[in-house]
Design a protein around this motif. Sequence first.
Motif, PDB file in Angstrom:
ATOM      1  N   SER A  22       0.909  -1.037  -0.140  1.00  0.00           N
ATOM      2  CA  SER A  22       0.151  -0.092  -0.033  1.00  0.00           C
ATOM      3  C   SER A  22       0.736   1.222   0.088  1.00  0.00           C
ATOM      4  O   SER A  22       0.413   2.117  -0.279  1.00  0.00           O
ATOM      5  CB  SER A  22      -0.985   0.065   1.211  1.00  0.00           C
ATOM      6  N   ARG A  23       2.129   1.334   0.388  1.00  0.00           N
ATOM      7  CA  ARG A  23       3.164   2.528   0.457  1.00  0.00           C
ATOM      8  C   ARG A  23       3.667   2.462  -1.009  1.00  0.00           C
ATOM      9  O   ARG A  23       4.622   3.224  -0.830  1.00  0.00           O
ATOM     10  CB  ARG A  23       3.954   2.211   1.638  1.00  0.00           C
ATOM     11  N   GLN A  24       3.488   1.384  -1.673  1.00  0.00           N
ATOM     12  CA  GLN A  24       3.980   1.693  -3.114  1.00  0.00           C
ATOM     13  C   GLN A  24       5.619   1.516  -2.986  1.00  0.00           C
ATOM     14  O   GLN A  24       6.494   2.194  -3.536  1.00  0.00           O
ATOM     15  CB  GLN A  24       3.629   2.933  -3.721  1.00  0.00           C
ATOM     16  N   PHE A  25       5.986   0.713  -1.844  1.00  0.00           N
ATOM     17  CA  PHE A  25       7.513   0.486  -2.022  1.00  0.00           C
ATOM     18  C   PHE A  25       7.787  -0.461  -3.225  1.00  0.00           C
ATOM     19  O   PHE A  25       7.382  -1.385  -3.901  1.00  0.00           O
ATOM     20  CB  PHE A  25       7.800  -0.581  -0.824  1.00  0.00           C
ATOM     21  N   MET A  26       9.061   0.105  -3.817  1.00  0.00           N
ATOM     22  CA  MET A  26       9.326  -0.287  -5.067  1.00  0.00           C
ATOM     23  C   MET A  26      10.904  -0.870  -5.025  1.00  0.00           C
ATOM     24  O   MET A  26      11.632  -0.200  -4.177  1.00  0.00           O
ATOM     25  CB  MET A  26       9.467   0.818  -6.186  1.00  0.00           C
ATOM     26  N   SER A  27      11.257  -2.001  -5.674  1.00  0.00           N
ATOM     27  CA  SER A  27      12.586  -2.461  -5.716  1.00  0.00           C
ATOM     28  C   SER A  27      12.890  -3.134  -7.040  1.00  0.00           C
ATOM     29  O   SER A  27      12.094  -3.403  -7.847  1.00  0.00           O
ATOM     30  CB  SER A  27      12.535  -3.585  -4.502  1.00  0.00           C
ATOM     31  N   LEU A  28      14.256  -3.052  -7.302  1.00  0.00           N
ATOM     32  CA  LEU A  28      14.652  -3.770  -8.545  1.00  0.00           C
ATOM     33  C   LEU A  28      14.701  -5.190  -8.330  1.00  0.00           C
ATOM     34  O   LEU A  28      14.938  -6.004  -9.297  1.00  0.00           O
ATOM     35  CB  LEU A  28      16.194  -3.248  -8.905  1.00  0.00           C
ATOM     36  N   LYS A  29      14.489  -5.905  -6.835  1.00  0.00           N
ATOM     37  CA  LYS A  29      14.462  -7.368  -6.660  1.00  0.00           C
ATOM     38  C   LYS A  29      13.205  -7.547  -6.119  1.00  0.00           C
ATOM     39  O   LYS A  29      12.655  -6.786  -5.344  1.00  0.00           O
ATOM     40  CB  LYS A  29      15.743  -7.424  -5.816  1.00  0.00           C
ATOM     41  N   ALA A  30      12.805  -8.829  -6.424  1.00  0.00           N
ATOM     42  CA  ALA A  30      11.601  -9.127  -5.854  1.00  0.00           C
ATOM     43  C   ALA A  30      12.124 -10.523  -4.816  1.00  0.00           C
ATOM     44  O   ALA A  30      12.955 -11.126  -4.917  1.00  0.00           O
ATOM     45  CB  ALA A  30      10.758 -10.022  -6.607  1.00  0.00           C
ATOM     46  N   PRO A  31      11.296 -10.649  -3.452  1.00  0.00           N
ATOM     47  CA  PRO A  31      11.876 -11.408  -2.423  1.00  0.00           C
ATOM     48  C   PRO A  31      11.198 -12.803  -2.891  1.00  0.00           C
ATOM     49  O   PRO A  31      10.443 -13.144  -3.873  1.00  0.00           O
ATOM     50  CB  PRO A  31      10.690 -11.074  -1.233  1.00  0.00           C
ATOM     51  N   THR A  32      11.865 -13.670  -2.530  1.00  0.00           N
ATOM     52  CA  THR A  32      11.547 -15.395  -2.655  1.00  0.00           C
ATOM     53  C   THR A  32      10.518 -15.782  -2.110  1.00  0.00           C
ATOM     54  O   THR A  32      10.396 -16.434  -0.934  1.00  0.00           O
ATOM     55  CB  THR A  32      12.791 -16.213  -2.610  1.00  0.00           C
ATOM     56  N   SER A  33       9.126 -15.271  -2.549  1.00  0.00           N
ATOM     57  CA  SER A  33       7.902 -15.605  -1.989  1.00  0.00           C
ATOM     58  C   SER A  33       6.946 -16.323  -2.792  1.00  0.00           C
ATOM     59  O   SER A  33       6.649 -15.748  -3.754  1.00  0.00           O
ATOM     60  CB  SER A  33       7.216 -14.295  -1.031  1.00  0.00           C
ATOM     61  N   LEU A  34       6.439 -17.314  -2.348  1.00  0.00           N
ATOM     62  CA  LEU A  34       5.424 -18.070  -3.290  1.00  0.00           C
ATOM     63  C   LEU A  34       4.192 -18.240  -2.738  1.00  0.00           C
ATOM     64  O   LEU A  34       4.228 -18.984  -1.548  1.00  0.00           O
ATOM     65  CB  LEU A  34       6.411 -19.381  -3.846  1.00  0.00           C
ATOM     66  N   LEU A  35       3.103 -18.006  -3.445  1.00  0.00           N
ATOM     67  CA  LEU A  35       1.654 -18.343  -2.830  1.00  0.00           C
ATOM     68  C   LEU A  35       0.899 -19.243  -3.643  1.00  0.00           C
ATOM     69  O   LEU A  35       0.968 -19.210  -4.790  1.00  0.00           O
ATOM     70  CB  LEU A  35       0.924 -17.295  -2.725  1.00  0.00           C
ATOM     71  N   LEU A  36       0.584 -20.618  -3.201  1.00  0.00           N
ATOM     72  CA  LEU A  36      -0.311 -21.468  -3.962  1.00  0.00           C
ATOM     73  C   LEU A  36      -1.683 -21.765  -3.545  1.00  0.00           C
ATOM     74  O   LEU A  36      -1.941 -21.442  -2.090  1.00  0.00           O
ATOM     75  CB  LEU A  36       0.572 -22.943  -3.715  1.00  0.00           C
ATOM     76  N   ASP A  37      -2.537 -22.300  -4.119  1.00  0.00           N
ATOM     77  CA  ASP A  37      -3.803 -22.623  -3.528  1.00  0.00           C
ATOM     78  C   ASP A  37      -3.772 -23.776  -2.891  1.00  0.00           C
ATOM     79  O   ASP A  37      -2.759 -24.630  -2.826  1.00  0.00           O
ATOM     80  CB  ASP A  37      -5.022 -22.318  -4.740  1.00  0.00           C
TER      81      ASP A  37
END
Length: 585
Positions: A22-37
């Motif tokens: 919501s704070r529009q944090f921006m990064s050149l890298k993405a965290p290794t987080s994965l969501l599955l159903d």
Amino acid sequence: MRHEFKDDPMKIHANPVWKAGSRQFMSLKAPTSLLLDKDKEFLAFGYDAENQYAEVLLDGEKDDHYYFHRFKMNLHNNKNITADMILEDVTGKPLTAIQVFKLSIKFLVDHLLETLDKQGTGVNHNEVQWVLTVPAIWRDAAKQFMRSSAEQAGIPPDKLILALEPETASIFCQYLPVEKLKAEKAFTMSAQGTEYMVVDLGGGTADITVHRKAANGQLIEKHRATGNDCGGTSVDKRFFKILEDIVGESTMQFLRENDPLAYLDIEREFEAVKRTVETKKKGKVNMTIPVVSLDKVCRKDHSKDFEQLVKSSKYSNEIKLLGDKMRMDADAMRNIFKPSIDKIISLLKEVLSNRHTKGISHFLMVGFSECQLIHDAVKQEFPKKRIITPEDAGMCVLKGAVLFGHNPTYIKSRIMRFSYGVKTSLPFDDRKFDRKHLVVMDGEERCDNIFSVIVSKDESVEAGTKIKRSYFTPYKHQDKMDFMIYISDDYNPAYVDDESCNLLCKPTITFTDTCEETKWVDVEYVFGNTEIGITAVDRNSGKEISAKFNLIEPYQTNRLFFVRRIWFYKFFTAYYFNLEKKDHG
């Protein structure tokens, strides 16, 4: 693009930014987080996975989802990696690790292909050379696990190469002009004979190696990859430990599960702030915190708001609150970094203590090492060394991997991290062998469990070096051959059951045709690349035979295997001493 590489190697296209929260944090890298159903199907990766899982928690549906966070370190910490290895998500639900990594890599593959399609490049999947970066300090099994995951994600084996992260950073910096290298004095990476240490600080690991620039533009590794788990996330853990000390571990856990968006805001705010902390800063370091959410959970558990708990904690003199700002003494903030910095300094000293690195005068620092605190601490500890931090240090590994993909021959040679050898037996000799290894095979006294060295630890090996050994089949119509490869931390181990030794794998050679006669097989082990390799040739026919390292398959033994092994040792060793060592082993 290939045509761009020829004209301008530095014209590298990267994903411009990952947006989060919501704070529009921006990064050149993405965290290794994965969501599955609940059916283990892909939903989201990176910041999107974090945000969507926050919504899942708010909706009370966590039992219907799988959420994995910062799971890459499981490959660094685990010495027994197998194809059926299990990971647990944040709530303890199990899933095979290879499925987690496969789905994550597949997202990145699809993301790139969709981007290329939207840009109208006309690039097809089969025209892409894929490069997967891994820490140089990872073991062979972890590397093969990543390769297997990538192949299951749809990347063709012949279109995939693995790259070592400090190496790609070093390659990238060869192309940077002097003004892009933030050094105290003018310095060029391209001068022949230049020797320097590469310090790559990632999220989880610190990865260090030493390079010398060769005459033909290639790089020679002067010291084997060294590292530990003192990357950027180790700093994060200590910051959250402070919050747990103030409000209690159970309260922070309640916040994470019941107001996950607030918890994410804290994580991302600290991620942004920790890169701006300066060595000489006085006064306070300000952080914006979700004070309303913190007050709510604190009152529920302690009947006090967050500010009251801070005032009654051991941090009362170091942390003050003003509105939605948490103001921490600069010295206290620096202390959060200190254990990680101390471990980094210790690593650097260890590398410099090697006789091959005595002349190193330059440190190339990339990744999270762009943090001013780390840069200044290294400079203070090594005042005579020249510290170089490239612009955009966090992207050096990524962009260097692109260059490595265009030209995988950048690295001329590498230093072996371990000794590699084959388990064998020899006629027993009291003057040479320990009697605890004495066995009787078919009426003959032999010394078992001997470590027959293929290549030694700290040996410099040119990329693609092939080392030949020869084996033969002791049985008629034998359709496959197994043998045992071990690694050791010793330079010249004696026995495979020494404390320093571990079983690496049991390679299998499969024959397409069988015969009654003895079948000789010339095996070539390939060392010096980012991955070890093996090829085998039937000596009689000259045909290549199927051979592979099974580094991540569960290792099982049975009685029949040991019976066959005894005969294999006897026949193999009988021929061993009658062959020229340069051709056979």
